[in-house]
Write an enzyme that holds these catalytic residues in place. Structure first.
Site, PDB file in Angstrom:
ATOM      1  N   THR A  49       0.829  -1.205   0.000  1.00 51.04           N
ATOM      2  CA  THR A  49       0.000   0.000   0.000  1.00 51.04           C
ATOM      3  C   THR A  49       0.863   1.255   0.000  1.00 51.04           C
ATOM      4  O   THR A  49       0.626   2.193  -0.776  1.00 51.04           O
ATOM      5  CB  THR A  49      -0.933  -0.001   1.222  1.00 51.04           C
ATOM      6  OG1 THR A  49      -1.714  -1.193   1.211  1.00 51.04           O
ATOM      7  CG2 THR A  49      -1.860   1.207   1.201  1.00 51.04           C
ATOM      8  N   TYR A 114     -12.284  -6.891  -5.858  1.00 52.54           N
ATOM      9  CA  TYR A 114     -13.443  -6.344  -6.565  1.00 52.54           C
ATOM     10  C   TYR A 114     -14.742  -6.983  -6.067  1.00 52.54           C
ATOM     11  O   TYR A 114     -15.740  -6.295  -5.836  1.00 52.54           O
ATOM     12  CB  TYR A 114     -13.298  -6.537  -8.076  1.00 52.54           C
ATOM     13  CG  TYR A 114     -14.417  -5.905  -8.861  1.00 52.54           C
ATOM     14  CD1 TYR A 114     -14.426  -4.538  -9.119  1.00 52.54           C
ATOM     15  CD2 TYR A 114     -15.490  -6.666  -9.315  1.00 52.54           C
ATOM     16  CE1 TYR A 114     -15.461  -3.955  -9.825  1.00 52.54           C
ATOM     17  CE2 TYR A 114     -16.521  -6.097 -10.022  1.00 52.54           C
ATOM     18  CZ  TYR A 114     -16.511  -4.732 -10.276  1.00 52.54           C
ATOM     19  OH  TYR A 114     -17.543  -4.150 -10.973  1.00 52.54           O
ATOM     20  N   TYR A 144      -2.672 -10.728   2.672  1.00 54.11           N
ATOM     21  CA  TYR A 144      -2.636  -9.325   3.095  1.00 54.11           C
ATOM     22  C   TYR A 144      -4.002  -8.974   3.670  1.00 54.11           C
ATOM     23  O   TYR A 144      -4.967  -8.794   2.929  1.00 54.11           O
ATOM     24  CB  TYR A 144      -2.283  -8.444   1.901  1.00 54.11           C
ATOM     25  CG  TYR A 144      -1.922  -7.005   2.228  1.00 54.11           C
ATOM     26  CD1 TYR A 144      -1.994  -6.496   3.521  1.00 54.11           C
ATOM     27  CD2 TYR A 144      -1.514  -6.149   1.220  1.00 54.11           C
ATOM     28  CE1 TYR A 144      -1.657  -5.187   3.800  1.00 54.11           C
ATOM     29  CE2 TYR A 144      -1.161  -4.827   1.490  1.00 54.11           C
ATOM     30  CZ  TYR A 144      -1.248  -4.357   2.785  1.00 54.11           C
ATOM     31  OH  TYR A 144      -0.920  -3.056   3.051  1.00 54.11           O
TER      32      TYR A 144
END
Length: 304
Positions: A49, A114, A144
């Site tokens: 990230t 998604y 993660y």
């Protein structure tokens, strides 16, 4: 306790980008990793990230993987982890293969984010295929867990099933829940059987008391010496309270200037003379006045 081969302190590395903002600054990749290694990191996570991973194409990520391994010329034991999770099964598999072909020790894989209502059965099938088709012997995959960003939590039952099915290749998780109750629940359920690398600097001592074996954090770009000292102290069975208190204060200051990628790039430039690397849209650079304010708050704590 016998530590996992990936136990330790990792920086969720920022990503060097050329001043035009369009291309990776590949020549700075080994330079920046050397900086992290010299300041105590066991390794680094690239394209997590903090590294703006989802903002880069598969080709860009694979190109940076190739550049990163130059760190081994000076630091042969420095461990490299790649952030590779995408909503696409095949793209994730390809990214994992690219990382492992370049000698990375592990991959840190987001769930397919998604479809946020995917069941544990569906998520197991996805991770199982990723592991079977892209993780070679002697290498590792970590899930993660960052549900506030991905929208897809990794349940304990899912983790248990993956560990049962792939007891070595599925090492464990990067826990970025920022939730101590979750860290405790992981320790209560899995003990030392699941590698947990915590994502919150201010929780490191307590997480390690709950069987975590280290951390992967954004502030490690700035405070890896303190994190490594704490990790070494705790693993020696000594009291790390004062070290943790300092780390917590620094983390709380940094949180005032979030998101982490822009403020850490600004601080790398101001405190350590790296270029003032831009960011990929939609992220914006930290305004100069805010970056200067962060420096004023942090410099006394960092001895600068």
């Amino acid at each position: 306790m016998t530590l996992h081969p990936l136990a330790g302190v990792y920086a969720a590395s920022i990503t060097p980008i050329n001043s035009n903002g369009d291309t990776l600054s590949l020549e700075f990749v080994p330079t920046y990793l050397d900086f992290l290694a010299e300041r105590g990191c066991h390794g680094a996570l690239l394209f997590g990230t903090t590294g703006e991973g989802p903002s880069f194409s598969s080709i860009e990520r694979a190109t940076l993987f190739e550049a990163a391994v130059a760190i081994r010329q000076k630091h042969p034991d420095f461990r490299l982890l790649a952030g590779t999770g995408t909503p696409s099964l095949q793209e994730t598999i390809n990214l994992n293969k690219a990382a492992f072909e370049n000698g990375f020790e592990g991959v840190v894989v987001l769930p397919p984010f998604y479809f946020r209502n995917a069941t544990d059965e569906g998520l197991f099938n996805w991770f199982d295929a990723v592991i079977r088709r892209s993780v070679p012997e002697g290498k590792y995959l970590l899930g993660y867990h960052i549900p506030r960003v991905s929208g897809v939590p990794l349940s304990h039952d899912l983790l248990a099933r993956l560990k049962d099915s792939h007891p070595v290749k599925f090492a464990g998780i990067k826990d970025s829940s920022h939730d101590l109750s979750h860290a405790k629940a992981l320790g209560d359920r899995f003990g030392n059987d699941l590698l947990v690398l915590n994502g919150t600097d201010s929780h490191l001592s307590q997480a390690m008391n709950f069987h975590a074996q280290g951390c992967i954090t954004a502030p490690a770009n700035l405070i890896s010496p303190e994190l490594r000292l704490l990790w070494d102290t705790l693993n020696a069975g000594q009291d790390g309270t004062l070290i943790q208190e300092k780390i917590t204060v620094i983390r709380e200051i940094l949180e005032k200037y979030m998101p982490f990628p822009p403020i850490l790039k600004a601080l790398a430039a101001r405190l350590h003379n790296f270029p003032d690397w831009p960011l990929r849209p939609p992220l914006l650079q930290t305004p100069s006045d805010l970056a200067d304010a962060a420096v004023a708050e942090l410099a006394p704590l960092l001895g600068q």
